[in-house]
Design a protein around this motif. Structure first.
Motif, PDB file in Angstrom:
ATOM      1  N   SER A 117       8.528  -2.497 -12.690  1.00  0.00           N
ATOM      2  CA  SER A 117       7.809  -3.729 -12.369  1.00  0.00           C
ATOM      3  C   SER A 117       6.386  -3.622 -12.900  1.00  0.00           C
ATOM      4  CB  SER A 117       7.767  -3.957 -10.855  1.00  0.00           C
ATOM      5  OG  SER A 117       9.077  -4.013 -10.313  1.00  0.00           O
ATOM      6  N   ASP A 157      11.183  -6.502  -5.674  1.00  0.00           N
ATOM      7  CA  ASP A 157      11.285  -7.942  -5.474  1.00  0.00           C
ATOM      8  C   ASP A 157      12.146  -8.532  -6.584  1.00  0.00           C
ATOM      9  OD1 ASP A 157       9.316  -7.172  -7.281  1.00  0.00           O
ATOM     10  OD2 ASP A 157       8.213  -9.049  -7.083  1.00  0.00           O
ATOM     11  N   SER A 179       4.894  -0.239 -11.370  1.00  0.00           N
ATOM     12  CA  SER A 179       5.660   0.594 -10.440  1.00  0.00           C
ATOM     13  C   SER A 179       7.028   0.900 -11.020  1.00  0.00           C
ATOM     14  CB  SER A 179       5.803  -0.087  -9.083  1.00  0.00           C
ATOM     15  OG  SER A 179       6.746  -1.140  -9.160  1.00  0.00           O
ATOM     16  N   TYR A 216       7.135  -8.060   0.223  1.00  0.00           N
ATOM     17  CA  TYR A 216       8.297  -7.456  -0.434  1.00  0.00           C
ATOM     18  C   TYR A 216       8.058  -5.968  -0.643  1.00  0.00           C
ATOM     19  CZ  TYR A 216       9.187 -12.369  -1.657  1.00  0.00           C
ATOM     20  OH  TYR A 216       9.384 -13.721  -1.608  1.00  0.00           O
ATOM     21  N   ASN A 266      10.794  -8.740 -11.572  1.00  0.00           N
ATOM     22  CA  ASN A 266       9.721  -8.814 -10.570  1.00  0.00           C
ATOM     23  C   ASN A 266       8.883 -10.067 -10.754  1.00  0.00           C
ATOM     24  OD1 ASN A 266       8.717  -7.041 -12.988  1.00  0.00           O
ATOM     25  ND2 ASN A 266       6.839  -7.837 -12.045  1.00  0.00           N
ATOM     26  N   TYR A 272       2.918 -11.265 -10.070  1.00  0.00           N
ATOM     27  CA  TYR A 272       2.013 -10.396  -9.325  1.00  0.00           C
ATOM     28  C   TYR A 272       2.688  -9.972  -8.031  1.00  0.00           C
ATOM     29  CZ  TYR A 272       0.671 -14.804  -6.937  1.00  0.00           C
ATOM     30  OH  TYR A 272       0.665 -15.997  -6.253  1.00  0.00           O
ATOM     31  N   TYR A 273       2.151  -8.897  -7.456  1.00  0.00           N
ATOM     32  CA  TYR A 273       2.790  -8.314  -6.271  1.00  0.00           C
ATOM     33  C   TYR A 273       2.559  -9.174  -5.036  1.00  0.00           C
ATOM     34  CZ  TYR A 273       3.825  -5.181  -2.428  1.00  0.00           C
ATOM     35  OH  TYR A 273       4.334  -4.649  -1.261  1.00  0.00           O
ATOM     36  N   VAL A 291       7.567  -2.573  -2.545  1.00  0.00           N
ATOM     37  CA  VAL A 291       6.934  -2.367  -3.847  1.00  0.00           C
ATOM     38  C   VAL A 291       7.997  -2.079  -4.908  1.00  0.00           C
ATOM     39  CG1 VAL A 291       5.381  -0.878  -5.168  1.00  0.00           C
ATOM     40  CG2 VAL A 291       4.797  -1.525  -2.821  1.00  0.00           C
ATOM     41  N   GLY A 292       7.948  -2.885  -5.964  1.00  0.00           N
ATOM     42  CA  GLY A 292       8.851  -2.683  -7.101  1.00  0.00           C
ATOM     43  C   GLY A 292      10.284  -3.123  -6.871  1.00  0.00           C
ATOM     44  N   SER A 346       2.933  -8.995  -1.000  1.00  0.00           N
ATOM     45  CA  SER A 346       2.921  -7.877  -0.053  1.00  0.00           C
ATOM     46  C   SER A 346       4.079  -7.875   0.936  1.00  0.00           C
ATOM     47  CB  SER A 346       1.595  -7.865   0.729  1.00  0.00           C
ATOM     48  OG  SER A 346       1.433  -9.080   1.453  1.00  0.00           O
ATOM     49  N   TYR A 375       2.987  -5.621 -12.487  1.00  0.00           N
ATOM     50  CA  TYR A 375       2.316  -6.668 -11.736  1.00  0.00           C
ATOM     51  C   TYR A 375       0.928  -6.916 -12.331  1.00  0.00           C
ATOM     52  CZ  TYR A 375       5.931  -5.672  -8.251  1.00  0.00           C
ATOM     53  OH  TYR A 375       7.139  -5.490  -7.602  1.00  0.00           O
TER      54      TYR A 375
END
Length: 629
Positions: free
Chosen positions: A596, A487, A575, A482, A474, A477-478, A484-485, A480, A598
């Motif tokens: 993941s 990427d 996640s 993609y 991953n 950082y997240y 969740v969890g 948005s 983040y």
């Protein structure tokens, strides 16, 4: 015997004898004999007494008269008169060399004690009659005592034996050494056997005389041949040279390679037999096989499996297979070994060897592909939307890898490696974009920045197709856009530090990847022959959520009131997504847990200072700053 016969016989008349007269005569004879004996005895005693302590007149020793001399005078006379027996040499010849041993070293001399004892004993025999006889013989004719020689026999034997033994030498057999890859013969030499005992016996005979001159002996020797002659060892070396002296060419069809002589030398060696004295030639199979294997790796032509391509959008067309070609390593190795053995026996000198080749059929032939072409269908798909901007090189850094991957075929069992497939990331065609470096956003200047939209999209398509995922990580950082969890970031920091996305085609048939570029959108579709597998994804389990703050920071690097966001505000969390892939019978093929983590990233906007604003570097919460402005 003489006899006589008379004509007339004379009558025999026995004379008359007077007994008294006979007795008178006998008595007279005895008196006379006694007188003679008495006289002789008186003479002998008187003669010996007169010459008491000296040699009797008429006695000579080694030709030197010693009559009337005392023992010491006699010894002095002999020393002065006789030549020295210790001034000469014993010359010993061994082959072509000579060595001398001085007579004095083994005390060669006259045996004077024996000679003088013999001289003084003459005329003094304990037996009275014999004593008179000896004295008379000495007076009348004289008596000569012969010279006698003496020496230290142990000293003579030791010196002669030392010379003889020193001349002995053991034979040296020829030997073979390997020097700089070549065999070299160390020649043999004959040995020499010496008759030491015979030499000592001959030396004793040579010095056992009274001659003062040098004496000489020749020591008996015999040549001892070596066990291994130079010629025999050289024959073994010559055999090696027949085998490796000339290069060898291995060829077939349009292929040909030469095996240099120096390489051949590394494949062959001589081994001395256990009994010694002979050598066996060994041709090693292992390095020959390695050579052929290496050549095969360079020249083998892999078969090309039949595959698929797109025509008219999504229509699938078969790309024909191509037969390959491979070296038959075992047969070619045997051919080379046989040729080397022929050289060794001297029967022939082959310089050409056949390279054995064999066709290699593709795993998926054209006919096989055509038979399943109608079954090829979409097995996985995903689309990611993005905003073309400087962050992704205005979309170029997403479109280029998508175009490269479009039409790529992943063979059964083959690993698809994202960074390996898209090739080196260079400019051109890639351009600068943004990237996350050490957990923070670098907004520009990163070559290829933004291509993670491509890798994440393909990951989701392959993951949802139920393929075997090998590498995925991953973002720090997240992001948005993609799921969740799910990427998949890619990056290259150095040759030994990089992150890729990869998966294996664990289906029976090839997978054809279709990449689709649209403005602000990237899509990957995977086509193959379904095997009935199903994919189940859990909802993301989100934990450890942390809310990020957003800050404004004053700076003198911007015009007053000018703003520049240098970091995005991103909440942090962990996640977990579980993927379960089952075959047509419901058996689990893959069960993956995609975790993941983040980071929490505080947002940051730089703002140019007005006069009276807080000092540069001052950070203020965005809500506070906005309330103040």
């Amino acid at each position: 015997m003489t006899t006589r016969s008379d004509p007339y016989a004379i009558p025999y008349v026995k004379p008359r004898t007077s007994g008294f007269r006979w007795r008178r005569l006998a008595f007279s004879f005895v008196l006379t004999l006694a007188a003679i004996v008495a006289f002789a005895a008186s003479f002998a005693v008187g003669y010996a007494r007169v010459h008491q302590g000296s040699v009797l007149p008429g006695v000579e020793v080694a030709g030197v008269p010693l009559g009337g001399l005392s023992r010491s005078e006699a010894e002095t006379e002999l020393r002065e008169s006789l030549p020295s027996l210790s001034s000469g040499d014993l010359v010993i010849s061994v082959g072509s060399t000579q060595q001398t041993i001085p007579y004095s070293s083994f005390e060669r001399d006259y045996n004077l004690d024996y000679m003088l004892d013999s001289a003084f004993a003459l005329g003094r025999n304990p037996d009275f009659v014999q004593q008179i006889q000896e004295q008379l013989r000495i007076l009348v004719n004289g008596v000569a005592v012969g010279p006698q020689v003496t020496w230290n026999n142990d000293a003579l034997a030791m010196q002669v034996a030392a010379i003889a033994q020193a001349a002995q030498r053991d034979p040296i057999s020829a030997s073979i050494q390997r020097v700089d890859g070549r065999y070299v013969v160390s020649p043999s030499s004959d040995g020499l056997s010496v008759d030491v005992a015979g030499a000592v016996a001959d030396a004793v005979t040579a010095v056992n005389n009274t001659s003062p001159a040098d004496s000489a002996i020749s020591v008996h020797t015999a040549v001892v041949p070596p066990v291994v002659s130079t010629e025999h060892a050289q024959a073994a070396v010559d055999m090696v040279e027949r085998v490796v002296g000339a290069s060898m060419t291995v060829s077939a069809e349009d292929l040909s390679t030469e095996i240099p002589s120096d390489v051949l030398r590394g494949w062959v060696h001589l081994d001395e037999t256990a009994a010694g004295g002979d050598w066996n030639l060994t041709v090693e199979r292992s390095p020959i096989e390695q050579f052929v294997n290496n050549y095969a790796l360079q020249t083998n032509v892999q078969p090309t499996n039949a595959t698929f391509t797109f025509v008219s959008g999504t229509d699938v067309q078969v790309v024909p297979s191509v037969e390959g070609r491979a070296t038959d390593v075992e047969t070619t190795t045997n051919n080379i070994m046989n040729a080397l053995q022929e050289r060794a026996t001297g029967g022939s000198d082959p310089t050409q060897v056949a390279l054995a080749l064999a066709p290699v059929a593709p795993a998926l032939t054209t006919s096989d592909a055509r038979a399943i072409a109608s079954r090829v269908t979409k097995i996985g798909e995903w689309t990611t939307k993005f905003t073309p901007s400087a962050l992704n090189g205005e979309g170029v850094n997403i479109q280029i890898p998508t175009s490269i991957i479009n039409g790529y075929v992943v063979e059964p069992g083959q690993l698809f490696d994202f960074l390996g497939v898209i090739g080196p990331i260079t400019s051109p065609p890639y351009t600068a974009g943004a990237a996350i470096v050490h957990g923070h956003t670098v907004l520009d200047g990163v070559l290829g920045g933004g291509m993670c939209s491509c890798s994440t999209t393909l990951f989701n398509a392959a993951m949802r197709a139920g393929l075997d995922i090998k590498a995925r990580r991953n973002h720090a950082y997240y992001i948005s856009r993609y799921p969740v969890g799910l990427d998949a970031t890619v990056w290259i920091a150095s040759a030994n530090s990089k992150q890729t996305m990869s998966f294996v085609n664990d289906l029976e048939y090839p997978i054809l990847i279709k990449g689709i570029n649209k403005t602000g959108e990237v899509t990957f579709e995977l086509y193959g022959v379904p095997d009935g597998r199903t994919v189940q994804l859990s909802d993301p389990v989100v934990e450890n959520q942390k809310t990020a703050n957003d800050y404004y920071q004053y700076t003198n690097d911007l015009k007053p009131g000018q703003q520049n966001r240098v970091e995005f505000q991103v909440d942090g969390f962990d996640s977990t997504v579980v993927r379960t892939v089952r075959d047509s019978a419901g058996n689990v093929i893959h069960e993956d847990t995609f975790k993941s983590k983040y980071k929490t990233i505080d947002g940051l906007v730089l703002v140019g200072r007005y006069a009276g604003d807080p000092p540069a570097g001052t950070k203020v919460l965005a809500s506070v700053w906005k309330a103040q402005h």
